[in-house]
Scaffold this active site. Structure first.
Site, mmCIF file in Angstrom:
data_model
loop_
_atom_site.group_PDB
_atom_site.id
_atom_site.type_symbol
_atom_site.label_atom_id
_atom_site.label_comp_id
_atom_site.label_asym_id
_atom_site.label_seq_id
_atom_site.Cartn_x
_atom_site.Cartn_y
_atom_site.Cartn_z
ATOM 1 N N GLU A 74 6.608 -9.902 -2.254
ATOM 2 C CA GLU A 74 7.918 -10.547 -2.380
ATOM 3 C C GLU A 74 7.946 -11.836 -1.567
ATOM 4 O O GLU A 74 8.095 -11.800 -0.337
ATOM 5 C CB GLU A 74 9.044 -9.613 -1.910
ATOM 6 C CG GLU A 74 10.414 -10.242 -2.116
ATOM 7 C CD GLU A 74 11.588 -9.433 -1.598
ATOM 8 O OE1 GLU A 74 11.381 -8.286 -1.170
ATOM 9 O OE2 GLU A 74 12.697 -9.974 -1.621
ATOM 10 N N LYS B 282 10.787 12.832 1.394
ATOM 11 C CA LYS B 282 10.662 11.778 0.365
ATOM 12 C C LYS B 282 11.818 11.743 -0.618
ATOM 13 O O LYS B 282 11.631 11.382 -1.774
ATOM 14 C CB LYS B 282 9.340 11.926 -0.393
ATOM 15 C CG LYS B 282 8.113 11.802 0.504
ATOM 16 C CD LYS B 282 6.829 11.940 -0.253
ATOM 17 C CE LYS B 282 5.641 11.688 0.650
ATOM 18 N NZ LYS B 282 4.366 11.958 0.015
ATOM 19 N N ASP C 201 2.610 6.659 4.622
ATOM 20 C CA ASP C 201 2.880 7.171 3.282
ATOM 21 C C ASP C 201 4.088 6.377 2.758
ATOM 22 O O ASP C 201 5.218 6.592 3.209
ATOM 23 C CB ASP C 201 3.189 8.672 3.364
ATOM 24 C CG ASP C 201 3.303 9.299 1.995
ATOM 25 O OD1 ASP C 201 3.702 8.598 1.051
ATOM 26 O OD2 ASP C 201 2.995 10.504 1.870
ATOM 27 N N HIS D 68 14.614 -18.043 -1.934
ATOM 28 C CA HIS D 68 13.752 -17.300 -2.856
ATOM 29 C C HIS D 68 13.166 -18.221 -3.907
ATOM 30 O O HIS D 68 11.996 -18.097 -4.272
ATOM 31 C CB HIS D 68 14.532 -16.152 -3.509
ATOM 32 C CG HIS D 68 14.448 -14.889 -2.722
ATOM 33 N ND1 HIS D 68 13.478 -13.942 -2.940
ATOM 34 C CD2 HIS D 68 15.193 -14.439 -1.687
ATOM 35 C CE1 HIS D 68 13.643 -12.947 -2.074
ATOM 36 N NE2 HIS D 68 14.679 -13.231 -1.302
HETATM 37 P P1 NAP Z 1 -3.571 14.648 8.656
HETATM 38 O O1 NAP Z 1 -4.601 13.599 8.531
HETATM 39 O O2 NAP Z 1 -3.524 15.709 7.612
HETATM 40 O O3 NAP Z 1 -3.662 15.400 10.050
HETATM 41 C C1 NAP Z 1 -3.719 14.709 11.260
HETATM 42 C C2 NAP Z 1 -4.951 15.171 12.005
HETATM 43 O O4 NAP Z 1 -5.136 14.287 13.102
HETATM 44 C C3 NAP Z 1 -4.800 16.570 12.555
HETATM 45 O O5 NAP Z 1 -5.759 17.377 11.959
HETATM 46 C C4 NAP Z 1 -5.068 16.413 14.038
HETATM 47 O O6 NAP Z 1 -6.118 17.194 14.495
HETATM 48 C C5 NAP Z 1 -5.618 15.023 14.174
HETATM 49 N N1 NAP Z 1 -5.231 14.348 15.429
HETATM 50 C C6 NAP Z 1 -6.092 13.771 16.304
HETATM 51 N N2 NAP Z 1 -5.420 13.171 17.304
HETATM 52 C C7 NAP Z 1 -4.108 13.384 17.086
HETATM 53 C C8 NAP Z 1 -2.933 13.006 17.776
HETATM 54 N N3 NAP Z 1 -2.957 12.290 18.903
HETATM 55 N N4 NAP Z 1 -1.738 13.382 17.273
HETATM 56 C C9 NAP Z 1 -1.669 14.101 16.131
HETATM 57 N N5 NAP Z 1 -2.752 14.495 15.433
HETATM 58 C C10 NAP Z 1 -3.988 14.140 15.896
HETATM 59 O O7 NAP Z 1 -2.197 13.872 8.789
HETATM 60 P P2 NAP Z 1 -0.689 14.358 8.652
HETATM 61 O O8 NAP Z 1 0.081 13.326 9.415
HETATM 62 O O9 NAP Z 1 -0.482 15.781 8.979
HETATM 63 O O10 NAP Z 1 -0.424 14.169 7.129
HETATM 64 C C11 NAP Z 1 -0.396 12.863 6.596
HETATM 65 C C12 NAP Z 1 -0.739 12.934 5.165
HETATM 66 O O11 NAP Z 1 0.109 13.893 4.552
HETATM 67 C C13 NAP Z 1 -0.520 11.639 4.421
HETATM 68 O O12 NAP Z 1 -1.685 11.331 3.686
HETATM 69 C C14 NAP Z 1 0.613 11.962 3.475
HETATM 70 O O13 NAP Z 1 0.538 11.248 2.303
HETATM 71 C C15 NAP Z 1 0.448 13.436 3.272
HETATM 72 N N6 NAP Z 1 1.621 14.212 2.883
HETATM 73 C C16 NAP Z 1 1.420 15.536 2.736
HETATM 74 C C17 NAP Z 1 2.463 16.333 2.368
HETATM 75 C C18 NAP Z 1 2.227 17.797 2.229
HETATM 76 O O14 NAP Z 1 3.145 18.505 1.858
HETATM 77 N N7 NAP Z 1 1.028 18.291 2.529
HETATM 78 C C19 NAP Z 1 3.747 15.786 2.170
HETATM 79 C C20 NAP Z 1 3.930 14.448 2.375
HETATM 80 C C21 NAP Z 1 2.863 13.668 2.730
HETATM 81 P P3 NAP Z 1 -6.036 18.697 15.004
HETATM 82 O O15 NAP Z 1 -6.047 19.536 13.764
HETATM 83 O O16 NAP Z 1 -7.248 18.848 15.813
HETATM 84 O O17 NAP Z 1 -4.783 18.863 15.784
#
Ligand code: NAP
Length: 386
Positions: A80, A209, A284, A377
């Protein structure tokens, strides 16, 4: 053609090009290694969509806990024309007026399964179980991830259904995968001990969402507040307007206009800035719908203007999801928040978003108050042609 027969990004793209007689050479052009993206971020990958990235700033920002200010250049990915220029002008006005002050509070990622309880007796049985087994549920969450803490459980019954909203501190991750994994295990535990069946791990009471008053009122992710006072001379020189004109525009548009329209967002353009920052930093982008539900306020202070935004629902992270992709990670590095730091990075990032949103809103309200929005714009988004 069965796309699943092809193993690499290039093979899939070539097959599509051949099958549909289409040239996808730009989609195929990227300096980024696709190994991580195609195993973690995108299935059936055929290449990359590239979005222009600009910066706006410097933006002087201080948290109310630590009055020491930091200057930020904001990475904004957008198509945009005029958006980056608008945010940059807001940053200039805010910075020259002393900066933006921000505060934040973590609500956490929420996931709310729906249970089939059958009748009022089932409603009570489930609620009693949740009330008396909080420690066990906490332990299930803790074991599923070292970065996950169950912080709250609220629930609501309607007819034969009960919706249970679990809230988690997910530290620096946005947390929806982590929360969903933990809640799935909790539902199994509840089912095993009560015989009450979870119909769906998400019962839409999360509320993920989707625009919802629940998220506006209770908050979700990280809540952020940002405020600034813009001095009279800056209003004239940088924004070409006055405090009264901005106030009048804000009242008529953000308050009355939003009320007349039944809008859930009392603001001018939060979605624009949230979407551009989310895209640049690997958030996301579907969470823009939640991040855009904010409220702006304005007050005339003498000939200066006080302006604020409150953002009740920012689902953001600095680890996990798309934040580890190379360009997105670099954008987070520009803000000094890449990677994990016990939840501090994600909270700081949310606060920066608050400051950026305020800059964008101030600039847009100024343009509207002066009637220069269409001109800007036309000049910036049409290559100078009207
Ligand atoms: P994730 O990549 O699934 O999990 C984050 C990972 O980072 C965890 O396994 C954690 O490890 C690790 N980690 C390392 N350092 C960390 C820190 N300082 N703080 C927090 N975690 C740390 O990410 P997520 O945020 O849970 O999920 C994001 C994704 O979910 C996006 O791609 C999004 O699009 C998607 N999403 C999923 C759903 C669903 O229903 N599943 C819904 C909406 C969006 P440990 O396991 O060792 O703690």
């Amino acid at each position: 053609m069965n796309i699943r027969n092809y193993k690499t990004t290039q093979e899939r793209r070539k097959a599509i090009e051949k099958n549909f007689t289409v040239d996808l050479k730009n989609i195929g052009q990227s300096l980024i290694d696709d190994t991580v993206a195609q195993t973690r971020n995108c299935e059936n990958m055929i290449g990359f969509t590239q979005v222009p990235l600009g910066v706006a700033g410097p933006l002087k920002l201080s948290t109310i806990n630590n009055q020491q200010s930091t200057m930020y250049y904001l990475p904004l990915a957008t198509t945009e024309g005029a958006l980056v220029a608008s945010v940059a002008r807001g940053c200039k006005a805010i910075t020259q007026s002393g900066g933006v002050f921000v505060d934040s509070h973590r609500i956490g990622a929420t996931r709310a399964p729906v249970f089939y309880v059958g009748n009022l007796e089932g409603q009570k049985r489930l609620q009693d179980f949740l009330d008396t087994h909080r420690q066990e549920l906490k332990e299930i969450a803790r074991q599923s991830s070292g970065h996950l803490t169950l912080t709250d459980v609220t629930s609501r019954g309607v007819g034969t259904y009960r919706y249970v909203r679990f809230a988690f501190d997910t530290q620096d991750a946005m947390g929806m995968n982590m929360a969903t994994i933990a809640v799935t295990q909790m539902c199994e535990y509840v089912g095993k001990h009560t015989g009450i069946r979870c119909i769906s791990v998400s019962g839409n009471y999360c509320v993920d969402k989707k625009p919802s008053w629940l998220n506006v009122i209770d908050g979700r992710g990280i809540q952020v507040w940002a405020e600034a006072v813009i001095k009279k001379n800056i209003l004239h020189t940088v924004l070409k307007t006055s405090a009264q004109k901005i106030f009048d525009t804000w009242l008529a548009k953000c308050m009355m206009g939003s009320a007349v329209a039944g809008s859930m967002a009392f603001n001018a353009q939060i979605a624009n800035i949230v979407a551009a920052l989310f895209l640049a930093t690997g958030q996301d982008v579907a969470h823009t719908v939640e991040g855009s539900m904010g409220t702006t306020t304005a007050e005339v202070h003498g000939e200066d203007i006080y302006i604020s935004v409150s953002l009740p629902d920012l689902m953001v992270g600095t680890v996990g999801g798309g934040t580890g992709l190379p360009t997105q990670r670099e954008a987070l590095s520009l803000l000094g928040v890449a990677g994990g730091d016990h939840g501090k990075n994600s909270q700081k990032f949310a606060e920066i978003i608050g400051g950026a949103v305020l800059a964008g809103k101030l600039s847009l309200l100024s343009s509207l108050s002066e009637g220069t929005l269409a001109r800007a714009h036309a000049r910036l988004a049409r290559g100078g042609k009207t």
